[in-house]
Design a protein around this motif. Structure first.
Motif, PDB file in Angstrom:
ATOM      1  N   ILE A 289       7.432  -5.408  -3.254  1.00  0.00           N
ATOM      2  CA  ILE A 289       6.474  -6.250  -2.519  1.00  0.00           C
ATOM      3  C   ILE A 289       7.213  -7.317  -1.721  1.00  0.00           C
ATOM      4  CG2 ILE A 289       4.619  -7.932  -2.800  1.00  0.00           C
ATOM      5  CD1 ILE A 289       3.716  -6.313  -5.262  1.00  0.00           C
ATOM      6  N   ALA A 290       8.174  -7.968  -2.376  1.00  0.00           N
ATOM      7  CA  ALA A 290       8.927  -9.016  -1.691  1.00  0.00           C
ATOM      8  C   ALA A 290       9.673  -8.461  -0.482  1.00  0.00           C
ATOM      9  CB  ALA A 290       9.908  -9.671  -2.663  1.00  0.00           C
ATOM     10  N   MET A 291      10.265  -7.283  -0.633  1.00  0.00           N
ATOM     11  CA  MET A 291      11.021  -6.685   0.471  1.00  0.00           C
ATOM     12  C   MET A 291      10.095  -6.301   1.621  1.00  0.00           C
ATOM     13  SD  MET A 291      13.895  -5.944   1.722  1.00  0.00           S
ATOM     14  CE  MET A 291      14.894  -6.294   0.285  1.00  0.00           C
ATOM     15  N   ILE A 292       8.936  -5.741   1.309  1.00  0.00           N
ATOM     16  CA  ILE A 292       7.989  -5.359   2.368  1.00  0.00           C
ATOM     17  C   ILE A 292       7.519  -6.590   3.141  1.00  0.00           C
ATOM     18  CG2 ILE A 292       5.637  -4.526   2.767  1.00  0.00           C
ATOM     19  CD1 ILE A 292       6.087  -2.424   0.661  1.00  0.00           C
ATOM     20  N   ILE A 293       7.141  -7.636   2.409  1.00  0.00           N
ATOM     21  CA  ILE A 293       6.666  -8.852   3.079  1.00  0.00           C
ATOM     22  C   ILE A 293       7.775  -9.455   3.940  1.00  0.00           C
ATOM     23  CG2 ILE A 293       5.882 -11.214   2.672  1.00  0.00           C
ATOM     24  CD1 ILE A 293       4.381 -10.182   0.226  1.00  0.00           C
ATOM     25  N   ALA A 294       8.996  -9.459   3.409  1.00  0.00           N
ATOM     26  CA  ALA A 294      10.119 -10.005   4.179  1.00  0.00           C
ATOM     27  C   ALA A 294      10.322  -9.238   5.480  1.00  0.00           C
ATOM     28  CB  ALA A 294      11.393  -9.966   3.333  1.00  0.00           C
TER      29      ALA A 294
ATOM     30  N   GLU B 167      -3.918  -4.125   6.144  1.00  0.00           N
ATOM     31  CA  GLU B 167      -2.642  -3.412   6.286  1.00  0.00           C
ATOM     32  C   GLU B 167      -1.620  -3.927   5.282  1.00  0.00           C
ATOM     33  OE1 GLU B 167      -2.436  -2.167  10.987  1.00  0.00           O
ATOM     34  OE2 GLU B 167      -2.050  -4.260  10.442  1.00  0.00           O
ATOM     35  N   ILE B 168      -1.543  -5.247   5.151  1.00  0.00           N
ATOM     36  CA  ILE B 168      -0.611  -5.814   4.178  1.00  0.00           C
ATOM     37  C   ILE B 168      -0.994  -5.391   2.765  1.00  0.00           C
ATOM     38  CG2 ILE B 168       0.258  -7.962   3.202  1.00  0.00           C
ATOM     39  CD1 ILE B 168      -0.042  -9.233   5.942  1.00  0.00           C
ATOM     40  N   GLY B 169      -2.307  -5.362   2.495  1.00  0.00           N
ATOM     41  CA  GLY B 169      -2.764  -4.932   1.171  1.00  0.00           C
ATOM     42  C   GLY B 169      -2.383  -3.493   0.866  1.00  0.00           C
ATOM     43  N   ILE B 170      -2.488  -2.620   1.856  1.00  0.00           N
ATOM     44  CA  ILE B 170      -2.100  -1.215   1.661  1.00  0.00           C
ATOM     45  C   ILE B 170      -0.613  -1.117   1.354  1.00  0.00           C
ATOM     46  CG2 ILE B 170      -1.845   1.006   2.828  1.00  0.00           C
ATOM     47  CD1 ILE B 170      -4.437   0.379   4.336  1.00  0.00           C
ATOM     48  N   PHE B 171       0.209  -1.880   2.084  1.00  0.00           N
ATOM     49  CA  PHE B 171       1.645  -1.871   1.829  1.00  0.00           C
ATOM     50  C   PHE B 171       1.947  -2.353   0.406  1.00  0.00           C
ATOM     51  CE2 PHE B 171       2.414  -2.482   6.622  1.00  0.00           C
ATOM     52  CZ  PHE B 171       2.462  -1.106   6.800  1.00  0.00           C
TER      53      PHE B 171
ATOM     54  N   VAL C  11       3.502  -1.248  -5.357  1.00  0.00           N
ATOM     55  CA  VAL C  11       3.185  -1.254  -6.792  1.00  0.00           C
ATOM     56  C   VAL C  11       3.193   0.167  -7.350  1.00  0.00           C
ATOM     57  CG1 VAL C  11       1.390  -1.776  -8.478  1.00  0.00           C
ATOM     58  CG2 VAL C  11       1.891  -3.403  -6.641  1.00  0.00           C
ATOM     59  N   ILE C  12       2.595   1.093  -6.612  1.00  0.00           N
ATOM     60  CA  ILE C  12       2.581   2.492  -7.053  1.00  0.00           C
ATOM     61  C   ILE C  12       4.009   3.007  -7.211  1.00  0.00           C
ATOM     62  CG2 ILE C  12       2.010   4.845  -6.332  1.00  0.00           C
ATOM     63  CD1 ILE C  12      -0.531   3.727  -5.053  1.00  0.00           C
TER      64      ILE C  12
END
Length: 700
Positions: free
Chosen positions: A411-416, A429-433, A438-439
């Motif tokens: 999650i941290a890497m995706i947001i970054a 879109e952010i929620g899907i990522f 998590v999956i």
């Protein structure tokens, strides 16, 4: 000799399997990555119409167009001419010399015709013929004052015009200007015409072509032309667009024409795969497992690598369904966590990089031959997170926590990455990522928990996690020892502490030694009262013959092996339980039997063996005897403990008990030092309290 031949044969087989594994993994990677480097080609005809929009798969320079633009830039550069200021001085001197010569000829007493002839001889031939004789005659006939005025006017006009740049193309214009300069000179018309002609003769181009400067200026103009590049993802031709020569050449340049076949991408992929697998090959080349053949670990690693790689490939196929960013759901951490548990952290880290690099190629969103930076970085972070979290927590209950940790890192890497791209993403879109991240982590932990038992059972691998589970005091066999033979239980705990410290001192597997020590005397639970640590009161052996006592004592090894096999314990622990006495002699009962009869064979009072085959088994055999011997000392001191430890080791060496394991004398010295340090810490001197002293006085 037979053993040496067998060892050499096993080494050859191991290396053969190593090469085989390397080739199989290389072929697997090549086949799976082939689709991602194979150029997509189109049946395009020159001067035809494109049936679809085509983008460039690579970034490449259009050298032909770049060179064309550079030539055009060079052609636009004008020739460079250099002004020669000395030319003006030379032409002014020429005019002055002409007028001086005319004045000299005028002073002579010759006839006019003779003066013309002398003047002709003194002047340059081309200058004299440049003007008709009538004009020369007018100059010779002029008064000195008029001639002086004409001279000054002509010199001034020539100097004025020659001080400016005069190119060959500007020559006629310059002569017209000099004529204008002399138009208002107050002299006779005949004389004015003469000096005009003389001035025109003096006017010449005063700039010359500078080749070096011209070439330098053209080179600078060419260098200023930026290379024309076809960028990756750039639209080369749109659907329905006419295929011109330029478009056709661009399609040819990026390799999208069916007529253009090339093997370069596949050669590059082959080199790429070999470079990625070389660190793994080198690792297994130097890998020397203690308790298994290297072949087992090679096959195990291959299985883990293939499972993870196939999973990545299957998920990458979703890109063909126009599903982007599917890399975020890949549970790549399952491979690194399994390798961390069953091998070590170093190999897990190396494999993380291999997965990440291959993943960046797999998840390139259909652009062949390219790498997705975001996918590669994400997969690397995910894989490393799984390996690092399990660094010191090798328990099955911690795997799910590791999956949660991987999810957080994902999650941290995706947001970054999303924030660094400065894109405008909706909350959905952010929620899907985030859900995909998590999956990825949870699914990786679930797969690890599910695959681990099959891999351990299928390849017979005793992992650190399995050892930690076996060390749980609530294990049925440990509870059996505690309840049925409490003295043996505490003896085993002491042997475990001694063995673990000694193994770590020489670089052996301390965890294996500790867990094996817990179970090495499990056979004593069958007849616990016949072993001194469990006795309270009379010793049953005082009422038995030495032969019967010997059989009971020796039986605890075979009974222990049977119990361990019944509970399906790992082979390493069973082997140590079987080998921890080797073929040692039961000295007490042997000497007791000798006192009763002279016909006693020493072989009858020895354990059946085999001798210790590993360093861990050898150390446990020493610690087992040392613990019992030191515990029997009345007032153990450092000197007494060291004497006992070194005596037992020397006795085992003399009895050839370590001939079949690879422990060295230097390592035995380290083992002795470790055992002494641990025992001194346990049997240290204690303060005797006053109440105890009074009690002792009363007893006395």
């Amino acid at each position: 000799m037979k053993r040496i031949y067998s060892t050499i044969k096993n080494m050859k087989q191991a290396r053969f399997l190593l090469y085989t594994m390397f080739v199989l993994l290389a072929l697997l990677m090549f086949v799976f990555l082939y689709h991602h480097v194979k150029p997509e080609q189109y049946n395009i005809q020159l001067f035809g119409i494109s049936k679809e929009t085509i983008r460039s798969p690579i970034t490449i320079e259009d050298k032909e167009k770049t060179e064309k633009l550079r030539r055009e830039a060079a052609e636009r550069v004008e020739d460079v001419y250099t002004l020669k200021k000395e030319y003006a001085e030379n032409r002014v001197d020429l005019i002055s010399t002409v007028f001086t010569t005319i004045s000299e000829v005028q002073e002579e007493t010759d006839t006019h015709l003779e003066k013309l002839q002398k003047l002709k001889k003194k002047l340059p031939g081309d200058l004299y013929t440049h003007m008709p004789e009538t004009q020369w005659s007018s100059l010779l006939a002029a008064k000195p004052s008029d001639l002086q005025l004409a001279k000054e006017a002509t010199v001034t006009a020539v100097n004025t015009i020659m001080s400016e740049r005069i190119t060959p193309q500007d020559l006629d214009y310059a002569k017209m200007r000099v004529e204008d300069e002399l138009k208002y000179v107050i002299v006779k018309n005949e004389l004015k015409d003469a000096i005009v002609q003389l001035a025109k003769y003096a006017i010449i181009p005063n700039v010359i072509y500078d080749r070096a400067a011209t070439e330098e200026k053209r080179r600078q103009a060419m260098d200023e032309v930026k290379p024309v590049k076809i960028l990756q993802g750039q639209i080369i031709v749109e659907e329905g667009q006419f295929i011109s020569n330029e478009i056709y050449n661009q399609l040819k340049l990026v390799g999208l024409l069916e007529s253009e076949s090339t093997v370069q991408p596949f050669i590059g992929l082959g080199i790429f795969v070999i470079l990625l697998l070389t660190p793994i090959l080198y690792y297994f080349w130097r890998f020397k497992p203690e308790h298994h053949h290297r072949n087992v670990y090679l096959l195990l690693y291959t299985a883990i690598f293939v499972i993870t790689f196939i999973m990545m490939k299957l998920i990458s196929l979703l890109q063909e369904m126009d599903l982007t960013d599917v890399a975020y759901v890949v549970p790549v951490a399952v491979g690194t966590m399994l390798i961390r548990i069953l091998f070590n952290e170093q190999l897990a880290v190396v494999t993380s990089f291999v997965y990440a690099i291959c993943g960046s190629m797999m998840f390139n969103e259909g652009v062949t031959g390219t790498f997705s930076d975001s996918a590669g970085i994400y997969l690397l972070a995910s894989g490393l997170a799984g390996a690092i979290f399990l660094r010191e927590q090798l328990q099955k209950a911690k795997i799910l926590q590791a999956g949660l940790f991987v999810s957080l890192v994902n999650i941290a890497m995706i947001i970054a990455m999303l924030f660094m791209k400065n894109g405008h993403y909706s909350l959905m879109e952010i929620g899907i990522f985030v859900i995909m991240a998590v999956i990825s982590g949870i699914f990786a932990s679930v797969l690890t928990i599910g695959l681990l038992p099959f891999l351990e059972a299928g390849f017979g691998i005793l992992s650190s996690m399995k050892l930690i589970e076996l060390s749980n005091p609530n294990h049925p066999l440990l509870r059996k020892i505690l309840t049925e033979a409490p003295g043996t239980y505490h003896h085993s705990l002491m042997v475990a502490n001694l063995s673990e410290a000694a193994c770590e001192a020489i670089g052996a597997n301390g965890l294996l030694a500790r867990v094996a020590a817990y179970y090495h005397d499990i056979g004593k639970t069958k007849r616990p009262r016949y072993f001194i640590e469990n006795q309270i009161g009379d010793n049953p052996h005082d009422h038995l013959s030495p032969q019967l006592s010997k059989n009971i004592i020796i039986a605890h090894v075979t009974d222990g092996v049977a119990i361990l096999k019944k509970y399906k314990m790992p082979k390493e622990i069973i082997d140590i339980a079987e080998q921890h006495h080797g073929t040692a002699l039961l000295k007490y009962f042997y000497h007791k039997a000798k006192q009763q009869s002279d016909y006693v064979l020493e072989e009858e009072f020895r354990y059946p063996g085999p001798k210790p085959q590993t360093k861990e088994a050898a150390i446990i055999s020493i610690a087992d005897s040392v613990e019992a011997a030191v515990r029997s000392l009345s007032n153990p001191s450092q000197e007494k403990i060291e004497k006992v430890v070194r005596g037992i080791i020397a006795d085992r060496l003399q009895d050839n008990q370590f001939n079949e394991c690879n422990i060295t004398l230097k390592e035995l010295e380290l083992v002795a030092q470790s055992l002494c340090e641990t025992l001194n810490g346990v049997f240290h001197s204690r303060i005797e309290y006053p109440e105890i002293r009074k009690e002792k006085v009363k007893q006395a």
